[in-house]
Scaffold this active site. Structure first.
Site, PDB file in Angstrom:
ATOM      1  N   GLU A 105       0.807  -1.202   0.000  1.00 34.63           N
ATOM      2  CA  GLU A 105       0.000   0.000   0.000  1.00 34.63           C
ATOM      3  C   GLU A 105       0.849   1.264   0.000  1.00 34.63           C
ATOM      4  O   GLU A 105       1.993   1.269   0.438  1.00 34.63           O
ATOM      5  CB  GLU A 105      -0.947   0.000   1.189  1.00 34.63           C
ATOM      6  CG  GLU A 105      -0.268  -0.093   2.513  1.00 34.63           C
ATOM      7  CD  GLU A 105      -1.281  -0.295   3.643  1.00 34.63           C
ATOM      8  OE1 GLU A 105      -1.813  -1.409   3.739  1.00 34.63           O
ATOM      9  OE2 GLU A 105      -1.508   0.650   4.398  1.00 34.63           O
ATOM     10  N   CYS A 126       3.459   8.351   0.996  1.00 37.49           N
ATOM     11  CA  CYS A 126       4.131   7.443   1.917  1.00 37.49           C
ATOM     12  C   CYS A 126       4.260   6.110   1.184  1.00 37.49           C
ATOM     13  O   CYS A 126       3.247   5.517   0.795  1.00 37.49           O
ATOM     14  CB  CYS A 126       3.252   7.322   3.163  1.00 37.49           C
ATOM     15  SG  CYS A 126       3.799   6.085   4.313  1.00 37.49           S
ATOM     16  N   CYS A 133       7.035  -7.055   7.057  1.00 39.34           N
ATOM     17  CA  CYS A 133       8.221  -6.530   7.734  1.00 39.34           C
ATOM     18  C   CYS A 133       8.702  -7.572   8.733  1.00 39.34           C
ATOM     19  O   CYS A 133       7.899  -8.202   9.413  1.00 39.34           O
ATOM     20  CB  CYS A 133       7.898  -5.226   8.458  1.00 39.34           C
ATOM     21  SG  CYS A 133       9.359  -4.494   9.244  1.00 39.34           S
ATOM     22  N   CYS A 137       7.676  -4.952  15.344  1.00 36.41           N
ATOM     23  CA  CYS A 137       7.347  -4.028  16.433  1.00 36.41           C
ATOM     24  C   CYS A 137       5.944  -4.386  16.923  1.00 36.41           C
ATOM     25  O   CYS A 137       5.051  -4.662  16.120  1.00 36.41           O
ATOM     26  CB  CYS A 137       7.412  -2.579  15.949  1.00 36.41           C
ATOM     27  SG  CYS A 137       9.034  -2.161  15.313  1.00 36.41           S
ATOM     28  N   CYS A 140       2.591  -2.603  15.503  1.00 31.34           N
ATOM     29  CA  CYS A 140       2.509  -2.266  14.077  1.00 31.34           C
ATOM     30  C   CYS A 140       1.822  -3.358  13.262  1.00 31.34           C
ATOM     31  O   CYS A 140       2.119  -4.545  13.418  1.00 31.34           O
ATOM     32  CB  CYS A 140       3.920  -2.016  13.551  1.00 31.34           C
ATOM     33  SG  CYS A 140       3.973  -1.690  11.784  1.00 31.34           S
ATOM     34  N   SER A 212      12.560   6.584   6.852  1.00 33.35           N
ATOM     35  CA  SER A 212      12.301   6.315   8.269  1.00 33.35           C
ATOM     36  C   SER A 212      12.824   4.929   8.633  1.00 33.35           C
ATOM     37  O   SER A 212      12.644   3.974   7.878  1.00 33.35           O
ATOM     38  CB  SER A 212      10.789   6.374   8.511  1.00 33.35           C
ATOM     39  OG  SER A 212      10.485   5.961   9.822  1.00 33.35           O
ATOM     40  N   LEU A 236      11.584   6.357  17.199  1.00 31.24           N
ATOM     41  CA  LEU A 236      12.187   6.169  18.528  1.00 31.24           C
ATOM     42  C   LEU A 236      11.192   5.498  19.475  1.00 31.24           C
ATOM     43  O   LEU A 236      11.465   4.443  20.024  1.00 31.24           O
ATOM     44  CB  LEU A 236      12.653   7.523  19.068  1.00 31.24           C
ATOM     45  CG  LEU A 236      13.778   7.453  20.077  1.00 31.24           C
ATOM     46  CD1 LEU A 236      15.023   6.821  19.487  1.00 31.24           C
ATOM     47  CD2 LEU A 236      14.119   8.841  20.612  1.00 31.24           C
ATOM     48  N   HIS A 237      10.067   6.129  19.681  1.00 28.14           N
ATOM     49  CA  HIS A 237       8.941   5.537  20.435  1.00 28.14           C
ATOM     50  C   HIS A 237       9.236   5.171  21.879  1.00 28.14           C
ATOM     51  O   HIS A 237       8.403   4.543  22.565  1.00 28.14           O
ATOM     52  CB  HIS A 237       8.353   4.312  19.724  1.00 28.14           C
ATOM     53  CG  HIS A 237       8.040   4.517  18.284  1.00 28.14           C
ATOM     54  ND1 HIS A 237       7.744   5.741  17.735  1.00 28.14           N
ATOM     55  CD2 HIS A 237       7.983   3.636  17.252  1.00 28.14           C
ATOM     56  CE1 HIS A 237       7.529   5.593  16.435  1.00 28.14           C
ATOM     57  NE2 HIS A 237       7.662   4.338  16.120  1.00 28.14           N
ATOM     58  N   CYS A 354       0.341   2.727   8.205  1.00 34.06           N
ATOM     59  CA  CYS A 354       0.628   1.854   7.076  1.00 34.06           C
ATOM     60  C   CYS A 354       0.554   0.390   7.466  1.00 34.06           C
ATOM     61  O   CYS A 354       0.828   0.022   8.583  1.00 34.06           O
ATOM     62  CB  CYS A 354       1.998   2.183   6.521  1.00 34.06           C
ATOM     63  SG  CYS A 354       1.958   3.735   5.673  1.00 34.06           S
TER      64      CYS A 354
HETATM   65  N1  SAH Z   1       9.969   0.509   9.283  1.00 41.32           N
HETATM   66  C1  SAH Z   1      10.168   1.904   9.292  1.00 41.32           C
HETATM   67  C2  SAH Z   1       9.263   2.663   8.357  1.00 41.32           C
HETATM   68  C3  SAH Z   1       7.835   2.199   8.267  1.00 41.32           C
HETATM   69  S1  SAH Z   1       6.838   2.431   9.695  1.00 41.32           S
HETATM   70  C4  SAH Z   1      10.033   2.444  10.700  1.00 41.32           C
HETATM   71  O1  SAH Z   1       9.636   1.707  11.577  1.00 41.32           O
HETATM   72  O2  SAH Z   1      10.399   3.593  10.895  1.00 41.32           O
HETATM   73  C5  SAH Z   1       6.463   4.156   9.618  1.00 41.32           C
HETATM   74  C6  SAH Z   1       6.058   4.750  10.938  1.00 41.32           C
HETATM   75  O3  SAH Z   1       4.715   4.342  11.284  1.00 41.32           O
HETATM   76  C7  SAH Z   1       6.953   4.310  12.080  1.00 41.32           C
HETATM   77  O4  SAH Z   1       7.321   5.401  12.878  1.00 41.32           O
HETATM   78  C8  SAH Z   1       6.049   3.371  12.816  1.00 41.32           C
HETATM   79  O5  SAH Z   1       6.464   3.228  14.123  1.00 41.32           O
HETATM   80  C9  SAH Z   1       4.701   4.037  12.649  1.00 41.32           C
HETATM   81  N2  SAH Z   1       3.554   3.191  13.006  1.00 41.32           N
HETATM   82  C10 SAH Z   1       3.439   1.867  12.886  1.00 41.32           C
HETATM   83  N3  SAH Z   1       2.264   1.446  13.376  1.00 41.32           N
HETATM   84  C11 SAH Z   1       1.611   2.554  13.813  1.00 41.32           C
HETATM   85  C12 SAH Z   1       0.334   2.778  14.434  1.00 41.32           C
HETATM   86  N4  SAH Z   1      -0.487   1.784  14.653  1.00 41.32           N
HETATM   87  N5  SAH Z   1       0.004   4.049  14.760  1.00 41.32           N
HETATM   88  C13 SAH Z   1       0.858   5.082  14.485  1.00 41.32           C
HETATM   89  N6  SAH Z   1       2.046   4.927  13.915  1.00 41.32           N
HETATM   90  C14 SAH Z   1       2.430   3.678  13.575  1.00 41.32           C
HETATM   91 FE1  SF4 Z   2       8.492  -2.869  10.602  1.00 38.34          FE
HETATM   92 FE2  SF4 Z   2       8.542  -0.201  10.961  1.00 38.34          FE
HETATM   93 FE3  SF4 Z   2       6.318  -1.654  11.539  1.00 38.34          FE
HETATM   94 FE4  SF4 Z   2       8.488  -1.882  13.081  1.00 38.34          FE
HETATM   95  S1  SF4 Z   2       7.243  -0.025  12.779  1.00 38.34           S
HETATM   96  S2  SF4 Z   2       7.231  -3.599  12.298  1.00 38.34           S
HETATM   97  S3  SF4 Z   2      10.130  -1.709  11.572  1.00 38.34           S
HETATM   98  S4  SF4 Z   2       7.231  -1.352   9.522  1.00 38.34           S
END
Ligand code: SAH
Ligand code: SF4
Length: 373
Positions: A105, A126, A133, A137, A140, A212, A236-237, A354
């Protein structure tokens, strides 16, 4: 004028490279092996990135035998637009099917002053960089189904072309924040950035391209050494190893000390301000203590912080803190002099984070018998 003959579809040779993954000089080098003049390479690039044709047959100022040769030598992968969610003045999500049937997507985000590399009149895309992936995380959607494969450079570049075509909008800002970990697909991502940035390609300024990463420290250093002026955002989170370990398995491999040292290297090498992305998740990383520590990290690196309220993912148990708590977190950062924004994002309602549209579609498809597809 005679009507052009009906298009005959050639049998695709597996393993042929897509023309959208080549640099101009590589197209020229290929043409040399076919006894063609180098200026033809620029003609081909114009057809691909200016006129946006969808087949070699349409490149009418090339001799017919060259068009045939190119169609034999390269694939012309176009993304198939499967679903679109959202309306014109909000975030729109596009679900694409790749040549091998995998789904990815892309998201088109309207002008938003708080976005990376964006000023108020920019339209941002985006893009995804992988199918799924591997980094898992905990919050996600993209990692929930594991990892399938890397996208090649053409599949990344084609997301821009396909979204511009489907939306009729001109994209001028790119964030690598879709599905996948861009720095785990390093070569293809760097190649795609060069094509997106090139004057003969999509011609988007490097400062309007942001990668990112969840924190792949060695690859951050490698990216710092590339002659590219694209920008870097770190997911960072969490401002301590304790919090990051809980939600981001990558932190067990590259801890906060290693990550921040790599960020420091990047910022000083590029003479750039980097971004910290910080999703606010209730009861996980929204304590005041985290805000004070985050401000200290940001100050040391001269980083800008983007706070993002967590988007709920179906099947996961996380939620966003109250509005008041989000504002409190922001105000602590600002008290420390940190440059910070809080995204009051649109698109929450259409599963803006995403990976979610794909997940929903896959889940829906899974309940449909295969024969009905
Ligand atoms: N893998 C890379 C890029 C893709 S994720 C990364 O982790 O940076 C892009 C962003 O979306 C990241 O900051 C990720 O932590 C965030 N993201 C993922 N799931 C999310 C959610 N449910 N709500 C808000 N942000 C989210
Ligand atoms: Fe992958 Fe980024 Fe999602 Fe973490 S936040 S699972 S690195 S897409």
């Amino acid at each position: 004028m005679t009507r052009s003959p009906a298009v005959t579809f050639r049998v695709q040779t597996p393993g042929r490279r897509s023309i959208n993954s080549l640099y101009l000089d590589e197209i020229a080098a290929h043409l040399a092996t076919r006894d063609q003049r180098p200026y033809r390479a620029k003609q081909i690039a114009d057809w691909l990135y200016e006129k946006r044709v969808t087949s070699f047959e349409e490149m009418t100022d090339l001799p017919q035998d060259l068009r045939n040769r190119l169609a034999d030598d390269f694939s012309f992968g176009n993304l198939e637009n499967v679903r679109v969610l959202g309306s014109e003045d909000t975030t729109r999500k596009f679900l694409f099917r790749l040549g091998d049937g995998n789904l990815i997507e892309s998201v088109l985000i309207p002008a938003s002053p708080s976005l990376y590399g964006s000023t108020s009149d920019r339209r941002t895309i985006c893009v995804s960089t992988q199918v799924g992936c591997a980094y898992g995380c905990k919050f996600c959607a993209s990692g929930l189904d594991g990892f399938s494969r890397n996208l090649d450079a053409s599949e990344i570049v084609q997301q821009l072309i396909a979204v511009e075509k489907a939306s009729g909008e001109r994209i001028d800002n790119v964030v690598f924040m879709g599905m996948g970990e861009p720095l785990a697909n390093f070569e293809n991502v760097v190649r795609a950035i060069r094509i997106i940035n090139a004057p003969w390609g999509l011609e988007i300024g490097a400062r309007h391209i942001t990668v990112s990463t969840s924190g792949l420290a060695p690859q951050i250093r490698k990216l710092a050494d590339e002659p590219l002026q694209s920008r870097l955002a770190i997911s960072l989170h969490g401002a301590t190893d304790e919090v990051r370990n809980r939600i981001m398995p990558v932190n067990r491999k590259y801890d906060l000390t290693a990550l921040l040292a790599a960020c420091d290297y990047y910022a000083s090498r590029k003479k750039q301000r980097i971004y910290f992305e910080y999703i606010l998740i209730a009861g996980v990383n929204d304590a005041e203590e985290q805000a004070h520590l985050l401000a200290a990290h940001a100050r040391r690196l001269g980083a800008k912080v983007n706070l993002i309220p967590y988007n709920i993912v179906e099947g996961l148990d996380w939620s966003r803190p109250s509005r008041a708590r989000q504002e409190l977190f922001l105000s602590i950062l600002r008290e420390h002099g940190t440059v910070a924004t809080l995204r009051r994002e649109k698109g929450h309602d259409i599963a803006a984070a995403c990976g979610q549209l794909r997940l929903q579609t896959k889940r829906n498809l899974e309940v449909v018998p295969a024969s009905a597809n």
